[in-house]
Design an enzyme around this catalytic site. Sequence first.
Site, PDB file in Angstrom:
ATOM      1  N   PRO A   2       0.685  -1.238   0.058  1.00  0.00           N
ATOM      2  CA  PRO A   2      -0.072  -0.095  -0.030  1.00  0.00           C
ATOM      3  C   PRO A   2       0.948   1.140   0.091  1.00  0.00           C
ATOM      4  O   PRO A   2       1.901   1.191   0.828  1.00  0.00           O
ATOM      5  CB  PRO A   2      -0.732  -0.027   1.229  1.00  0.00           C
ATOM      6  CG  PRO A   2      -0.841  -1.566   1.560  1.00  0.00           C
ATOM      7  CD  PRO A   2       0.493  -2.260   1.117  1.00  0.00           C
ATOM      8  N   GLU A   3       0.451   1.983  -1.173  1.00  0.00           N
ATOM      9  CA  GLU A   3       1.271   3.486  -0.967  1.00  0.00           C
ATOM     10  C   GLU A   3       0.618   4.646  -0.518  1.00  0.00           C
ATOM     11  O   GLU A   3      -0.393   4.232   0.249  1.00  0.00           O
ATOM     12  CB  GLU A   3       1.729   3.793  -2.484  1.00  0.00           C
ATOM     13  CG  GLU A   3       2.433   2.775  -2.999  1.00  0.00           C
ATOM     14  CD  GLU A   3       3.956   2.605  -2.602  1.00  0.00           C
ATOM     15  OE1 GLU A   3       4.432   3.390  -1.962  1.00  0.00           O
ATOM     16  OE2 GLU A   3       4.662   1.836  -3.252  1.00  0.00           O
ATOM     17  N   ARG A 109       1.876 -11.087   5.652  1.00  0.00           N
ATOM     18  CA  ARG A 109       3.284 -11.240   6.016  1.00  0.00           C
ATOM     19  C   ARG A 109       3.899 -10.708   7.169  1.00  0.00           C
ATOM     20  O   ARG A 109       5.092 -10.945   7.260  1.00  0.00           O
ATOM     21  CB  ARG A 109       4.161 -10.480   4.631  1.00  0.00           C
ATOM     22  CG  ARG A 109       3.357 -11.261   3.198  1.00  0.00           C
ATOM     23  CD  ARG A 109       4.082 -10.410   2.119  1.00  0.00           C
ATOM     24  NE  ARG A 109       3.168 -10.633   0.950  1.00  0.00           N
ATOM     25  CZ  ARG A 109       3.395  -9.697  -0.121  1.00  0.00           C
ATOM     26  NH1 ARG A 109       4.319  -8.823  -0.436  1.00  0.00           N
ATOM     27  NH2 ARG A 109       2.682 -10.130  -1.268  1.00  0.00           N
TER      28      ARG A 109
END
Length: 269
Positions: A2-3, A109
């Site tokens: 996600p940016e 993750r």
Amino acid sequence: MPELPEVETSRRGIAPHIVGETLLHAVVRHPQLRWPVSEEIYQLSDETVLSLERRAKYLLLELKHGWIIIHLGMSGRLRILSEDTPPEKHDHVDLVFSNGKTLRYTDPRRFGAWLWETDLTQSRVLRHLGPEPLSEAFNAEWLIQKSVTKKIAIKPWLMDNKLVVGVGNIYASESLFQAGIHPDRPANGLSHLESERLVASIKAVLQRSIEQGGTTLRDFLQSDGKPGYFAQQLNVYGRAGEPCLHCGTPIMSGRHAQRSTYWCPSCQH
């Protein structure tokens, strides 16, 4: 990953559900993320959420005596759920509120972060960050000042958070295309006019992405579970070999600092 637009989209979606509400307690199911979940978070009880802000790709949840700093990492996402929604395998942290809602952090993750800080100016993850790209502090003069000694290619340089925060891989490629600047150009070779054009392009690309919900990436969903929609309007990123939407020339691809880069050889110089 996600940016900035995805994180800002999450902030805007989540804030109305938790700001002004009472945080009853936190549930930490997996204490080890990128760093250990801060002990102070375990102890939270009956705290009013004063605000939910964003700095770079960090979400900052303000309480009376400090801040929860949240980073989504490579694959994290936040959702607003009913407090009785059963947790699943990768649901690592819950914030439970008195209005019957839960802010749930999911991260397959486990490379995100949940940290506590009483003074944001002393935060080890925030204090070295550059200006926000949509702020007045990020301008052509700043870009030129920082580029004087930089012979590095412009594209990876734009992704340095000490220069400016939140210009990730996708948005760097898209902004350089809109500005007509080749990603291999050395940073110190930009003229003042090109710097003005690049700053304007970065602001426009990010603002458009925020307005449209963030880029659709495999691991990203908005707080309501819906994917973003900006990926439908990407000009170069992920389009290697396809015709440029402006001139028809096939889009080229390469790598900078182990990251994929895309550009039009005719439109960008």
